[in-house]
Design a protein around this motif. Structure first.
Motif, PDB file in Angstrom:
ATOM      1  N   GLY A  20      57.094  31.758  68.586  1.00  0.00           N
ATOM      2  CA  GLY A  20      57.850  31.390  67.396  1.00  0.00           C
ATOM      3  C   GLY A  20      57.461  30.013  66.876  1.00  0.00           C
ATOM      4  N   ASN A  21      57.274  29.085  67.789  1.00  0.00           N
ATOM      5  CA  ASN A  21      56.869  27.737  67.406  1.00  0.00           C
ATOM      6  C   ASN A  21      55.469  27.738  66.798  1.00  0.00           C
ATOM      7  OD1 ASN A  21      57.528  24.871  67.329  1.00  0.00           O
ATOM      8  ND2 ASN A  21      55.874  24.646  68.809  1.00  0.00           N
ATOM      9  N   ARG A  44      55.831  28.905  63.288  1.00  0.00           N
ATOM     10  CA  ARG A  44      56.433  27.840  62.472  1.00  0.00           C
ATOM     11  C   ARG A  44      55.417  26.758  62.133  1.00  0.00           C
ATOM     12  NH1 ARG A  44      58.585  22.914  63.209  1.00  0.00           N
ATOM     13  NH2 ARG A  44      58.263  22.983  65.453  1.00  0.00           N
ATOM     14  N   ARG A  58      52.888  28.012  59.625  1.00  0.00           N
ATOM     15  CA  ARG A  58      53.511  28.103  58.295  1.00  0.00           C
ATOM     16  C   ARG A  58      53.593  26.736  57.633  1.00  0.00           C
ATOM     17  NH1 ARG A  58      58.358  26.769  56.790  1.00  0.00           N
ATOM     18  NH2 ARG A  58      59.275  26.816  58.862  1.00  0.00           N
ATOM     19  N   GLN A  88      60.178  28.701  54.580  1.00  0.00           N
ATOM     20  CA  GLN A  88      60.619  29.927  55.235  1.00  0.00           C
ATOM     21  C   GLN A  88      60.929  31.018  54.217  1.00  0.00           C
ATOM     22  OE1 GLN A  88      63.900  28.447  57.649  1.00  0.00           O
ATOM     23  NE2 GLN A  88      62.673  28.768  59.499  1.00  0.00           N
ATOM     24  N   ARG A  94      63.922  32.811  60.755  1.00  0.00           N
ATOM     25  CA  ARG A  94      64.449  31.671  61.530  1.00  0.00           C
ATOM     26  C   ARG A  94      64.594  32.047  63.003  1.00  0.00           C
ATOM     27  NH1 ARG A  94      68.781  30.559  57.306  1.00  0.00           N
ATOM     28  NH2 ARG A  94      67.625  29.285  55.837  1.00  0.00           N
ATOM     29  N   GLU A 127      61.089  32.142  64.561  1.00  0.00           N
ATOM     30  CA  GLU A 127      60.522  30.800  64.744  1.00  0.00           C
ATOM     31  C   GLU A 127      61.240  29.980  65.808  1.00  0.00           C
ATOM     32  OE1 GLU A 127      58.537  30.005  60.363  1.00  0.00           O
ATOM     33  OE2 GLU A 127      60.303  28.853  60.927  1.00  0.00           O
TER      34      GLU A 127
END
Length: 107
Positions: free
Chosen positions: A21-22, A25, A28, A36, A51, A54
């Motif tokens: 997830g990190n 993020r 992105r 987001q 969310r 991430e």
């Protein structure tokens, strides 16, 4: 400590979700430089779902794949698949032609 059938602890799975997830993020923010809302729209998912992904709070494989596709990063999945592996549609089984069987001659 609870473990899965493969002997992986729930804690280790949670850590993997958090790391993935990190990574999404950071990509992105640093590479795509989009919010987001934009990525969620491109992926066809809710912002809250993004969310959760991430932050490592669980997501479905379908959601993860939709986000990778929206980021044009399906190639990340190739790192998980050995080079020798082929998609199921690409696997061709060698079919041996049956040898012609002749009937014994009648005399």
């Amino acid at each position: 400590m609870p473990t899965t059938e493969l002997g992986i602890s729930e804690e280790a799975l949670q850590e993997m979700e958090t790391v993935l997830g990190n990574d999404v993020r950071l990509f992105r923010i640093n590479t795509l430089k989009i919010g987001q809302e934009t990525l969620a729209e491109r992926a066809g998912i809710n912002v809250r779902t993004l969310r959760n992904l991430e932050s490592g709070h669980g997501t479905s494989l379908r959601t993860f794949l939709a986000v990778l596709r929206a980021m044009e990063r399906q190639s990340w999945l190739r790192q998980l698949i050995p080079d020798s592996a082929l998609p199921p549609k690409m696997i061709v089984h060698e079919v041996k032609q049956p040898k012609r069987v002749s009937k014994p001659r009648k005399e």
